[in-house]
Write a protein that holds these residues in place. Structure first.
Motif, PDB file in Angstrom:
ATOM      1  N   PRO A   1       0.832  -1.206   0.000  1.00 20.54           N
ATOM      2  CA  PRO A   1       0.000   0.000   0.000  1.00 20.54           C
ATOM      3  C   PRO A   1       0.862   1.249   0.000  1.00 20.54           C
ATOM      4  CG  PRO A   1      -0.815  -1.592   1.610  1.00 20.54           C
ATOM      5  CD  PRO A   1       0.513  -2.110   1.116  1.00 20.54           C
ATOM      6  N   PRO A   2       0.530   2.250  -0.819  1.00 23.67           N
ATOM      7  CA  PRO A   2       1.375   3.451  -0.924  1.00 23.67           C
ATOM      8  C   PRO A   2       1.674   4.101   0.415  1.00 23.67           C
ATOM      9  CG  PRO A   2      -0.312   3.446  -2.637  1.00 23.67           C
ATOM     10  CD  PRO A   2      -0.643   2.296  -1.731  1.00 23.67           C
ATOM     11  N   GLN A   3       0.725   4.083   1.332  1.00 20.91           N
ATOM     12  CA  GLN A   3       0.940   4.742   2.623  1.00 20.91           C
ATOM     13  C   GLN A   3       1.948   3.998   3.497  1.00 20.91           C
ATOM     14  OE1 GLN A   3      -1.805   3.279   1.591  1.00 20.91           O
ATOM     15  NE2 GLN A   3      -2.820   2.083   3.204  1.00 20.91           N
ATOM     16  N   MET A   4       2.268   2.747   3.134  1.00 18.15           N
ATOM     17  CA  MET A   4       3.218   1.966   3.915  1.00 18.15           C
ATOM     18  C   MET A   4       4.613   1.939   3.309  1.00 18.15           C
ATOM     19  SD  MET A   4       1.107  -1.431   5.143  1.00 18.15           S
ATOM     20  CE  MET A   4       2.643  -2.131   5.761  1.00 18.15           C
ATOM     21  N   LEU A   5       4.736   2.361   2.039  1.00 20.03           N
ATOM     22  CA  LEU A   5       5.994   2.146   1.325  1.00 20.03           C
ATOM     23  C   LEU A   5       7.151   2.905   1.956  1.00 20.03           C
ATOM     24  CD1 LEU A   5       7.544   0.866  -0.934  1.00 20.03           C
ATOM     25  CD2 LEU A   5       6.790   2.701  -2.464  1.00 20.03           C
ATOM     26  N   GLU A   6       6.965   4.172   2.302  1.00 20.73           N
ATOM     27  CA  GLU A   6       8.068   4.956   2.864  1.00 20.73           C
ATOM     28  C   GLU A   6       8.587   4.318   4.146  1.00 20.73           C
ATOM     29  OE1 GLU A   6       9.115   9.433   4.564  1.00 20.73           O
ATOM     30  OE2 GLU A   6       7.150   9.037   3.634  1.00 20.73           O
ATOM     31  N   ARG A   7       7.675   3.891   5.017  1.00 20.17           N
ATOM     32  CA  ARG A   7       8.109   3.266   6.281  1.00 20.17           C
ATOM     33  C   ARG A   7       8.794   1.942   6.012  1.00 20.17           C
ATOM     34  NH1 ARG A   7      10.608   2.238   9.579  1.00 20.17           N
ATOM     35  NH2 ARG A   7      10.339   2.094  11.835  1.00 20.17           N
ATOM     36  N   LEU A   8       8.312   1.189   5.028  1.00 20.10           N
ATOM     37  CA  LEU A   8       8.926  -0.096   4.700  1.00 20.10           C
ATOM     38  C   LEU A   8      10.340   0.101   4.164  1.00 20.10           C
ATOM     39  CD1 LEU A   8       8.176  -3.112   4.708  1.00 20.10           C
ATOM     40  CD2 LEU A   8       7.518  -2.863   2.314  1.00 20.10           C
ATOM     41  N   LEU A   9      10.534   1.127   3.346  1.00 20.39           N
ATOM     42  CA  LEU A   9      11.872   1.405   2.820  1.00 20.39           C
ATOM     43  C   LEU A   9      12.841   1.763   3.936  1.00 20.39           C
ATOM     44  CD1 LEU A   9      10.915   3.386  -0.405  1.00 20.39           C
ATOM     45  CD2 LEU A   9      12.039   1.141  -0.317  1.00 20.39           C
ATOM     46  N   ARG A  10      12.381   2.479   4.943  1.00 20.11           N
ATOM     47  CA  ARG A  10      13.242   2.792   6.083  1.00 20.11           C
ATOM     48  C   ARG A  10      13.623   1.507   6.823  1.00 20.11           C
ATOM     49  NH1 ARG A  10       9.593   7.115   7.291  1.00 20.11           N
ATOM     50  NH2 ARG A  10       9.066   6.181   9.313  1.00 20.11           N
ATOM     51  N   THR A  11      12.669   0.591   6.927  1.00 19.05           N
ATOM     52  CA  THR A  11      12.959  -0.698   7.561  1.00 19.05           C
ATOM     53  C   THR A  11      14.024  -1.449   6.773  1.00 19.05           C
ATOM     54  OG1 THR A  11      10.703  -0.852   8.436  1.00 19.05           O
ATOM     55  CG2 THR A  11      11.960  -2.893   8.293  1.00 19.05           C
ATOM     56  N   PHE A  12      13.902  -1.461   5.438  1.00 20.45           N
ATOM     57  CA  PHE A  12      14.897  -2.136   4.600  1.00 20.45           C
ATOM     58  C   PHE A  12      16.269  -1.482   4.742  1.00 20.45           C
ATOM     59  CE2 PHE A  12      11.372  -3.459   1.407  1.00 20.45           C
ATOM     60  CZ  PHE A  12      11.034  -4.520   2.226  1.00 20.45           C
ATOM     61  N   ALA A  13      16.297  -0.150   4.839  1.00 24.62           N
ATOM     62  CA  ALA A  13      17.580   0.555   4.975  1.00 24.62           C
ATOM     63  C   ALA A  13      18.316   0.108   6.234  1.00 24.62           C
ATOM     64  CB  ALA A  13      17.351   2.059   5.001  1.00 24.62           C
ATOM     65  N   GLU A  14      17.573  -0.215   7.277  1.00 23.65           N
ATOM     66  CA  GLU A  14      18.174  -0.629   8.540  1.00 23.65           C
ATOM     67  C   GLU A  14      18.847  -1.996   8.448  1.00 23.65           C
ATOM     68  OE1 GLU A  14      14.832  -0.407  11.120  1.00 23.65           O
ATOM     69  OE2 GLU A  14      14.715   1.791  11.047  1.00 23.65           O
ATOM     70  N   THR A  15      18.580  -2.753   7.371  1.00 20.37           N
ATOM     71  CA  THR A  15      19.172  -4.088   7.237  1.00 20.37           C
ATOM     72  C   THR A  15      20.571  -4.044   6.619  1.00 20.37           C
ATOM     73  OG1 THR A  15      18.294  -4.542   4.998  1.00 20.37           O
ATOM     74  CG2 THR A  15      16.862  -5.051   6.889  1.00 20.37           C
ATOM     75  N   VAL A  16      20.971  -2.901   6.099  1.00 23.06           N
ATOM     76  CA  VAL A  16      22.294  -2.787   5.476  1.00 23.06           C
ATOM     77  C   VAL A  16      23.361  -2.741   6.571  1.00 23.06           C
ATOM     78  CG1 VAL A  16      23.795  -1.404   4.007  1.00 23.06           C
ATOM     79  CG2 VAL A  16      21.358  -1.615   3.469  1.00 23.06           C
TER      80      VAL A  16
END
Length: 274
Positions: free
Chosen positions: A225-240
Motif C-alpha cells: 500500500p502506498p501509505q506503507m511504502l516509505e516506512r517499509l523502505l526505512r525498515t529495509f535501509a536498517e538491514t544494510v
C-alpha cells in the motif's frame, strides 16, 4: 477438525498439505473456493467473516493470519468449540520495536485480540519470508537484470514450508499454548546474493542493480500500500550492515533444520520461468 485461514496463501497451502498428509481433517477457508485448487480431501469453505458461525462447527483448532483476525471471528470460534488458535504473526513484535510501524500495529492488534478472546493462543513470529523474493519474478522472466533497493541489505529468509512445519507441530502436539516462537532461516543472505541464488537455480547469471530508494515506487513494490511504502523502505535501509536475527526454533520444534535460501530458490525455480 482444524480450520485454516489463508488456505491458498504460501504458508496456509503448505500447512493444509501437511495436515492432510498427517491424516487430520482440515476445513480450508478461502474467499474464492472455485479457484482455490486445494486438495480434494480438504473441506473447502468460503471465508465470509460476516457469517463466522458457519466456519467453525466441529472444529477445535484454528490457524489464523493477522489480516483475517477480528474479535467477532475469535468469539465465534470459541462459541463453536475452538479452544486453540495459532496466529501467523510477525517478527516485528519484539522488545524495543517501533510500535507505530503499520506492520507492528496490525500484528500486535491480532495478538491482543487473541489474548482477550479467552482462547489459548500460540504466536508464530517469522522475520523475512523467502517468498518475498517473488517480487523479482516479473523482471527475471523478462531478462537477466533485477532492479531493487539495498543490494547489501541482509536477512535470514525462511522457507514458507518451514513455517508450515512449525505450525503443524504446534497444532498437533501438546504444550505450545501461550508460547511465542521467533522463526528465521538458517543463515544471513543479501538481496544481491538472493538474486544470484535464483539465477543459479535457473542456470542463468542474474545481476542485481541497486535503485535509489527515492525512485522506488509501485513498479518495484506493486503489493505494498502506498501509505506503507516509505516506512517499509526505512525498515529495509536498517538491514544494510546489520546482521539479522537467526534462531534455531524450526529445528527445535520440527527436528529438521531450517532450509537455506538456495533450497527455496530451487523449489521455486518454476515461478521465475517465463
Amino acid at each position: 477438525m482444524i480450520v485454516v485461514t489463508g488456505a491458498t496463501g504460501n504458508v496456509g497451502r503448505a500447512l493444509v498439505d501437511r495436515l492432510l498428509a498427517a491424516g487430520q481433517p482440515v476445513r480450508a477457508l478461502t474467499r474464492d473456493p472455485e479457484r482455490a485448487e486445494l486438495p480434494a480431501r480438504a473441506e473447502v469453505v468460503p471465508f465470509r467473516p460476516e457469517e463466522p458461525d458457519a466456519l467453525f462447527a466441529g472444529a477445535t483448532k484454528f490457524f489464523l493470519y493477522a489480516q483475517a483476525g477480528t474479535a467477532p471471528l475469535l468469539a465465534a470460534a470459541r462459541a463453536q468449540g475452538v479452544r486453540h488458535v495459532v496466529l501467523l504473526s510477525s517478527g516485528i513484535i519484539q522488545e524495543g520495536a517501533d510500535e507505530t510501524h503499520p506492520i507492528h500495529v496490525m500484528h500486535a492488534t491480532a495478538e491482543r485480540q487473541i489474548r482477550d478472546s479467552g482462547l489459548a493462543g500460540t504466536f508464530l513470529r517469522p522475520n523475512a519470508f523467502a517468498t518475498n523474493a517473488l517480487q523479482w519474478a516479473p523482471q527475471i522472466r523478462a531478462g537477466d537484470t533485477v532492479r531493487g533497493v539495498f543490494a547489501d541489505g541482509l536477512s535470514a529468509p525462511i522457507h514458507e514450508d518451514d513455517i508450515a512445519a512449525v505450525a503443524e507441530r504446534v497444532l498437533l502436539d501438546d504444550g505450545h499454548e501461550g508460547a511465542a516462537y521467533r522463526l528465521t532461516g538458517p543463515a544471513a543472505t543479501s538481496n544481491a546474493d538472493q538474486v544470484a541464488a535464483i539465477g543459479a537455480a535457473l542456470g542463468r547469471k542474474l545481476t542485481f542493480v541497486e535503485t535509489d530508494p527515492a525512485d522506488a515506487g509501485p513498479e518495484l513494490f506493486p503489493h505494498v500500500p502506498p501509505q506503507m511504502l516509505e516506512r517499509l523502505l526505512r525498515t529495509f535501509a536498517e538491514t544494510v550492515g546489520t546482521p539479522p536475527e537467526i534462531t534455531g526454533t524450526v529445528e527445535q520444534l520440527t527436528g529438521a533444520p531450517a532450509r537455506p535460501f538456495d533450497r527455496w530458490a530451487r523449489d521455486h525455480a518454476g515461478d521465475f520461468r517465463a
